[in-house]
Design a protein around this motif. Structure first.
Motif, short mmCIF file in Angstrom:
data_model
loop_
_atom_site.label_atom_id
_atom_site.label_comp_id
_atom_site.label_asym_id
_atom_site.label_seq_id
_atom_site.Cartn_x
_atom_site.Cartn_y
_atom_site.Cartn_z
N PHE A 92 70.38 103.50 -38.06
CA PHE A 92 71.72 104.00 -39.26
C PHE A 92 71.62 105.29 -39.84
O PHE A 92 70.61 105.86 -39.21
N SER A 93 73.23 105.46 -40.34
CA SER A 93 73.10 107.38 -40.89
C SER A 93 74.04 107.19 -41.98
O SER A 93 73.90 105.64 -43.07
N TRP A 94 73.85 108.41 -42.57
CA TRP A 94 73.73 108.25 -43.37
C TRP A 94 75.28 107.70 -44.52
O TRP A 94 75.12 107.75 -45.19
N SER A 95 75.98 108.39 -43.51
CA SER A 95 77.44 108.16 -43.90
C SER A 95 78.13 107.06 -43.40
O SER A 95 79.38 106.81 -43.10
N GLY A 96 77.81 105.90 -42.84
CA GLY A 96 77.52 104.73 -42.08
C GLY A 96 76.80 103.73 -42.61
O GLY A 96 75.45 103.51 -41.30
N TRP A 97 76.70 102.26 -43.58
CA TRP A 97 75.92 101.43 -43.40
C TRP A 97 76.38 100.23 -43.57
O TRP A 97 76.16 99.49 -44.05
N PHE A 98 77.63 100.24 -42.42
CA PHE A 98 77.93 99.24 -41.76
C PHE A 98 76.90 98.07 -40.73
O PHE A 98 77.42 97.00 -41.06
N ASN A 99 76.57 98.62 -40.21
CA ASN A 99 75.65 97.79 -38.91
C ASN A 99 74.89 98.67 -38.74
O ASN A 99 75.01 99.78 -37.57
N TRP A 100 73.38 97.73 -39.61
CA TRP A 100 72.37 98.63 -39.15
C TRP A 100 70.95 97.62 -38.97
O TRP A 100 71.46 96.79 -39.43
N TRP A 101 69.73 97.99 -38.83
CA TRP A 101 68.45 97.62 -39.12
C TRP A 101 67.39 97.90 -39.72
O TRP A 101 67.37 99.55 -38.95
N GLN A 157 66.55 84.59 -38.23
CA GLN A 157 68.29 84.56 -38.86
C GLN A 157 69.59 84.78 -38.48
O GLN A 157 68.89 85.65 -37.55
N SER A 158 70.66 84.24 -38.19
CA SER A 158 71.74 84.89 -37.64
C SER A 158 72.08 85.89 -37.98
O SER A 158 72.57 86.46 -39.97
N TRP A 159 72.79 87.20 -36.98
CA TRP A 159 73.14 87.91 -36.80
C TRP A 159 74.68 88.72 -36.71
O TRP A 159 74.86 88.48 -34.62
N THR A 160 75.25 88.96 -36.37
CA THR A 160 77.09 89.06 -36.20
C THR A 160 76.68 90.93 -35.78
O THR A 160 77.00 91.72 -37.03
N ILE A 161 76.52 91.47 -35.01
CA ILE A 161 76.05 92.34 -34.58
C ILE A 161 77.63 93.56 -34.61
O ILE A 161 77.97 93.18 -33.29
N GLY A 162 77.85 94.55 -34.99
CA GLY A 162 79.05 95.37 -34.22
C GLY A 162 78.48 96.49 -33.90
O GLY A 162 77.40 96.79 -33.29
N THR A 163 78.58 97.77 -33.34
CA THR A 163 78.84 98.43 -33.30
C THR A 163 77.28 99.04 -33.92
O THR A 163 77.12 99.47 -35.23
N LEU A 164 75.92 99.77 -33.54
CA LEU A 164 75.22 100.30 -33.56
C LEU A 164 75.68 101.92 -34.50
O LEU A 164 76.01 102.17 -33.42
N GLN A 165 74.86 101.71 -35.19
CA GLN A 165 74.64 103.22 -35.63
C GLN A 165 74.26 104.38 -34.81
O GLN A 165 73.27 104.31 -33.63
N ASN A 166 74.45 105.77 -35.28
CA ASN A 166 74.29 106.99 -33.61
C ASN A 166 72.91 107.25 -34.24
O ASN A 166 72.35 107.72 -33.17
N GLU A 167 72.55 107.05 -34.97
CA GLU A 167 71.18 107.53 -35.59
C GLU A 167 70.16 106.52 -35.56
O GLU A 167 70.02 105.97 -36.25
N LEU A 168 68.78 107.34 -34.95
CA LEU A 168 67.27 106.28 -35.23
C LEU A 168 66.86 107.54 -35.80
O LEU A 168 66.46 108.18 -36.05
#
Length: 195
Positions: A92-101, A157-168
């Motif tokens: 995830f990115s600290w600035s974006g929490w929309f698609n993350w694991w 469970q189901s997961w609709t994956i969008g664009t993954l975050q830049n950061e690991l």
């Protein structure tokens, strides 16, 4: 599968290996990608990576290596202390929490390891013991997420994956000082396929 292959020394990085950090003698990626991580206070101790609560490894351009719908993340962890929502491996990115694991350690009243996805939900392991090794595995593909602890399926469970975050982040407490991982990690593998 990863656990037995590591134990007997059969598993080797291959064409689908995105990152492989054995943490035996260094903190380097031993896949063919040679991904670099910024290290803050992570040390090697007894052929494992030690995270002291102020330690982290971060790659800010991880989407270059893994931006797809099928992948597997597996890591051995040994918690020394408990802390609420302590991230272990997070995308995830600290600035974006929309698609993350992420894989997390729950708070000291739960004593559970958690796989968390967004959008999606959370899956919890049975209780764990401090100072004991556990193999955490997250398998993503075909619109589902499966979570294993010590090779035992915890849930799917189901997961609709969008664009993954830049950061690991391999634990990063830079924004939330109360949320940290204190313990050891070994043999982090990320592959671009379902296992």
């Amino acid at each position: 599968v990863y656990g037995w292959k590591w134990w007997w020394g059969w598993w080797k990085p291959g064409a689908n290996t995105v990152a492989y950090l054995p943490f035996e003698t260094d903190l380097l990626d031993h896949s063919s990608n040679n991904i670099s991580f910024t290290n803050t206070n992570v040390t090697i101790s007894n052929k494992t990576a030690y995270f002291n609560g102020s330690a982290r490894l971060v790659n800010s351009n991880f989407k270059t290596y893994l931006d797809q719908k099928n992948f597997t993340v597996s890591v051995w962890v040994n918690s020394v202390s408990n802390k609420s929502d302590a991230g272990i491996v997070t995308s995830f990115s600290w600035s974006g929490w929309f698609n993350w694991w992420d894989l997390e350690q729950m708070d000291n009243s739960w004593y559970k390891y958690k796989a968390e996805i967004l959008p999606g939900g959370q899956m919890y392991s049975a209780n764990y013991s401090l100072n004991s090794w556990y193999l955490l595995t997250l398998v993503v593909g075909n619109g589902t997420v499966s979570y294993y602890v010590n090779s035992t399926l915890i849930g799917t469970q189901s997961w609709t994956i969008g664009t993954l975050q830049n950061e690991l982040h391999i634990w990063d407490n830079s924004n939330y000082s109360n949320y940290y991982f204190n313990g050891y990690m070994s043999n982090l593998i990320i592959e671009s396929k379902q296992r």
